[in-house]
Write an enzyme that holds these catalytic residues in place. Structure first.
Site, PDB file in Angstrom:
ATOM      1  N   TRP A 127      36.820  29.870   0.299  1.00 24.20           N
ATOM      2  CA  TRP A 127      37.483  28.802  -0.439  1.00 24.20           C
ATOM      3  C   TRP A 127      38.222  29.527  -1.559  1.00 24.20           C
ATOM      4  CZ3 TRP A 127      37.638  26.696  -5.376  1.00 24.20           C
ATOM      5  CH2 TRP A 127      38.204  25.410  -5.474  1.00 24.20           C
TER       6      TRP A 127
ATOM      7  N   ASN B 148      31.337  35.671  -3.173  1.00 27.62           N
ATOM      8  CA  ASN B 148      31.434  34.250  -3.504  1.00 27.62           C
ATOM      9  C   ASN B 148      31.384  34.159  -5.025  1.00 27.62           C
ATOM     10  OD1 ASN B 148      31.186  31.466  -3.684  1.00 27.62           O
ATOM     11  ND2 ASN B 148      29.003  31.466  -3.223  1.00 27.62           N
TER      12      ASN B 148
ATOM     13  N   GLU C 235      33.036   5.060  -6.047  1.00 31.74           N
ATOM     14  CA  GLU C 235      32.603   5.914  -4.939  1.00 31.74           C
ATOM     15  C   GLU C 235      33.411   5.609  -3.670  1.00 31.74           C
ATOM     16  OE1 GLU C 235      31.053   8.527  -4.655  1.00 31.74           O
ATOM     17  OE2 GLU C 235      30.318   8.656  -2.609  1.00 31.74           O
TER      18      GLU C 235
ATOM     19  N   GLU D  52      39.258  11.612  -0.649  1.00 33.53           N
ATOM     20  CA  GLU D  52      38.939  12.954  -0.153  1.00 33.53           C
ATOM     21  C   GLU D  52      39.017  13.052   1.371  1.00 33.53           C
ATOM     22  OE1 GLU D  52      34.072  12.740  -0.799  1.00 33.53           O
ATOM     23  OE2 GLU D  52      35.085  14.650  -1.038  1.00 33.53           O
TER      24      GLU D  52
ATOM     25  N   HIS E 216      44.078  -6.058 -17.502  1.00 34.36           N
ATOM     26  CA  HIS E 216      44.554  -5.184 -18.579  1.00 34.36           C
ATOM     27  C   HIS E 216      45.508  -4.114 -18.058  1.00 34.36           C
ATOM     28  CE1 HIS E 216      41.798  -7.131 -21.297  1.00 34.36           C
ATOM     29  NE2 HIS E 216      40.822  -6.936 -20.428  1.00 34.36           N
TER      30      HIS E 216
HETATM   31  O1  M6R Z   1      26.601  19.540  -5.240  1.00 32.84           O
HETATM   32  P1  M6R Z   1      26.984  18.489  -6.275  1.00 32.84           P
HETATM   33  O2  M6R Z   1      26.275  17.191  -6.071  1.00 32.84           O
HETATM   34  O3  M6R Z   1      26.827  18.993  -7.680  1.00 32.84           O
HETATM   35  O4  M6R Z   1      28.523  18.233  -6.026  1.00 32.84           O
HETATM   36  C1  M6R Z   1      29.242  17.401  -6.876  1.00 32.84           C
HETATM   37  C2  M6R Z   1      30.599  17.041  -6.304  1.00 32.84           C
HETATM   38  O5  M6R Z   1      31.349  18.202  -6.081  1.00 32.84           O
HETATM   39  C3  M6R Z   1      30.481  16.281  -4.981  1.00 32.84           C
HETATM   40  O6  M6R Z   1      29.730  15.115  -5.125  1.00 32.84           O
HETATM   41  C4  M6R Z   1      31.872  15.911  -4.441  1.00 32.84           C
HETATM   42  O7  M6R Z   1      32.474  14.993  -5.294  1.00 32.84           O
HETATM   43  C5  M6R Z   1      31.765  15.349  -3.023  1.00 32.84           C
HETATM   44  N1  M6R Z   1      32.689  16.031  -2.162  1.00 32.84           N
HETATM   45  C6  M6R Z   1      32.071  13.903  -2.936  1.00 32.84           C
HETATM   46  O8  M6R Z   1      31.975  13.412  -1.648  1.00 32.84           O
END
Ligand code: M6R
Length: 620
Positions: free
Chosen positions: A78, A104, A489, A496, A512
């Site tokens: 990544w 990484n 959410e 995403e 608003h």
């Molecule tokens: O591993 P984490 O729960 O800390 O990750 C947090 C966010 O990166 C994660 O929830 C991200 O928003 C997801 N891809 C959402 O579906």
């Protein structure tokens, strides 16, 4: 971010490494690469931009004999430094081609190191921070006190690095040995019979062994076929913590679904059951690792919840429950903002850090900041032994099992349940709820897996709707009270997965500003509160729906079974079981996950690997 696999043993290393990378591809899919040692001084490297399948195609074209060694490593990337190209794909090598490195994390002082190497006449072959470490290891191995000793050379280089990193190194002169260093970035060792593995996540080697070893902060591990050795960055032996992985390969496989995410959506009832199991004993709530006393919990006068993305949305729900049950103020904050605004923290502040991976850099830094300010930290995490729980005073694990799809689904529901357990534990310690009330709340929570099962059995209608909405330009999501985080959410999932403009709003905010967005045919998803439990809010939301319908919106309403009042205003009505108000997000989120996945599939996207994203975000 980035998946790492290393192997030394009796098998063909290429097969093991590629198998591991397939399971780690969720960590990054900008490029992939492998380095194999043939045991006779040869080091073969192949890399390719894009998905792992590109690398596999390329490997199939090149001479198989070159990649026949029994030790090697691989990487899925990544991108942080340098575009996602072949040239920047890992492994990186030194100029002699003897040393190969995968990495990484981010090496923060790489510019200084790069300048130093360039001044010494080394020409860089990539734009990455990683490549510097290959040249540094080569130099340390060639000359000076660490000459000829790969472990000592890696230790010497690790001491010079700033930032967060997992670095895995091999040297053609020492085939049958791989050395790795870690700081604030995940790495586990797999221990087999006559073979050892290294990986960012146990999923990479679970097919071969469930015996693993957790590495601590600033540690180096050397693996050979028959042994592993763990040291600190000064090459002094340290004790490592063995553990056994408590899930098997089938948990990490698709089980007949096209995508992991679809399987993970269906696994939500079990994720909830497993997260709740064992947390009510002797008439009260029990947390996992509680290094805080009852008195500490009683003294808490403020709670901060810190998290990112979906975990943050679960944190927003924690506020409703904790304030309601414990009568203590709760602030919910994006972890990436928390430490930069100088929050007021002290010994009587409880910081609840929520993270599926337990390695999200923003959340980890928020935890560190809180601890420096002497606040107590409780982690809610899905990954055993990850960095965030390790650095916290208390931990509550969500037992959702491995989540491979980049979009969080079952871990969200498990986090919500875990947040509520924390709320009940606090209420119990502080005496704001009698034990029979705590028991009743827990019993209601325990009924939720069944409610989620019922919800899942009715989502075909949502799938059909998803296909109809595939060409929409945008979708809005509205909710009030606990329906508001659910709306956020739902919008995040759609952004995403389907790369579609989506926004979540508190429905009261509509007038608003956001109401200006409403136009003919715009799909608006509305999460309705219970008509009985929240009658006032319910009638206000009905008015909001009428307002947007009057302006041409296509209303998609998620409402409790038997909610007849809202029916006339719903162009599409999706029903969910009637459950207590605070628990409604556990059912109302499910159709939104299915909707986003279905729209993404209809648009032809890979729902497990959305573009530009990675499962664990280990950089700030
Ligand atoms: O591993 P984490 O729960 O800390 O990750 C947090 C966010 O990166 C994660 O929830 C991200 O928003 C997801 N891809 C959402 O579906």
């Amino acid at each position: 971010m980035c998946g790492i696999v290393g192997y030394v043993g009796h098998r063909q290393a290429l097969e093991v490494v590629l198998g591991g990378l397939r399971r780690l591809e969720y960590r990054g899919y900008d490029s992939a690469g492998v380095a194999l040692l043939d045991g006779e001084g040869g080091l073969a490297v192949e890399r390719a931009a894009g998905a792992l399948s590109n690398l596999e195609k390329r490997l199939a074209e090149v001479d198989g004999g070159k990649f026949a060694g029994r030790s090697g490593m691989g990487h899925t990337r990544w991108a942080t430094h340098g575009a996602p190209t072949d040239r920047n794909a890992h492994p990186h090598r030194d100029t002699s081609g003897q040393v190969a490195v995968v990495h990484n994390g981010i090496i923060e002082n790489f510019a200084v190191l790069r300048a130093e190497l360039e001044a010494a006449g080394i020409e860089m072959a990539s734009d990455t921070d990683t490549e510097t470490t290959a040249h540094l290891v080569a130099a340390a191995y060639a000359d000076g006190p660490t000459a000829g000793d790969l472990t000592a050379s890696v230790c010497a280089v690790a001491r010079r690095l700033e930032g967060a990193f997992t670095l895995v190194v091999t040297h053609a002169a020492e085939p049958g040995k791989i050395v790795a260093a870690r700081r604030s970035s995940p790495l586990v060792v797999g221990v087999g019979e006559g073979e050892h593995f290294l990986a960012s996540d146990v999923a990479a080697f679970i097919e071969h062994t469930r015996d693993a070893v957790e590495l601590g902060q600033d540690q180096v591990v050397t693996i050979t076929r028959d042994a592993y050795r763990v040291t600190d960055f000064f090459a002094q032996d340290v004790e490592a913590k063995p553990f056994s992985v408590d899930w098997d390969l089938s948990a990490a496989e698709k089980g007949g679904h096209d995508y992991f995410m679809l399987k993970e959506i269906e696994e939500q009832p079990e994720a909830l059951e497993n997260t709740l199991r064992g947390h009510f004993a002797s008439g009260g709530i029990v947390l996992d690792e509680l290094r805080l006393t009852e008195q500490d919990l009683r003294d808490i006068d403020k709670v901060f919840v810190v998290a990112c993305g979906t975990a943050y949305h679960s944190g927003l729900l924690a506020k409703y429950a904790i304030e309601h049950w414990c009568r203590v103020p709760v602030e919910v904050e994006l972890a990436s903002e928390f430490r930069y605004r100088d929050p007021v923290l002290g010994r009587d502040t409880l910081v609840v850090a929520i993270s599926q991976s337990g390695e999200t850099a923003d959340t980890l830094e928020a935890v560190r900041h809180a601890r420096v300010q002497r606040a107590r930290v409780l982690a809610i995490c899905n990954t055993n032994g990850a960095q965030i729980p390790r650095e916290s005073d208390a931990v509550l694990y969500t037992h959702a099992g491995p989540e491979i799809g980049v979009a969080a689904t079952k871990t969200f529901l498990a986090q919500v349940a875990a947040n509520y357990l924390v709320g009940l534990a606090l209420a119990q310690a502080r005496g704001t709820k009698y034990s029979d009330e705590v028991a009743r709340e827990f019993a209601e929570l325990s009924a939720m897996p069944e409610a989620v099962r019922r919800t899942l059995s009715t989502v075909d209608q949502v799938r059909q709707l998803g296909r109809e909405l595939a060409d929409a330009k945008a979708v809005l999501f509205l909710g009030r009270h606990v329906g508001y985080p659910v709306a956020l959410e739902g919008a995040l999932k759609l952004k995403e997965l389907a790369y579609m403009h989506a926004e979540g709003f508190a429905a009261g905010e509509l007038k608003h500003g956001p109401i200006a967005l409403i136009e003919e045919g715009l799909p608006v998803v509305v999460v309705m509160p219970s008509p009985k439990g929240r009658a006032l809010l319910h009638s206000k939301l009905v008015s909001n729906i009428r307002e947007i319908q009057a302006r041409g919106a296509r209303t998609i309403v998620i409402a409790e079974e038997g909610d007849d009042e809202v029916r006339p205003f719903a162009d599409e009505l999706i029903t969910i079981p009637a459950v207590p108000t605070l628990l409604q997000p556990l059912v109302s989120t499910v159709p939104l996950q299915v909707l986003a996945a279905e729209i993404a599939r209809a648009r032809g996207y890979d729902v497990d690997k959305p573009r530009n994203l990675a499962k664990s975000v280990t950089v700030e």
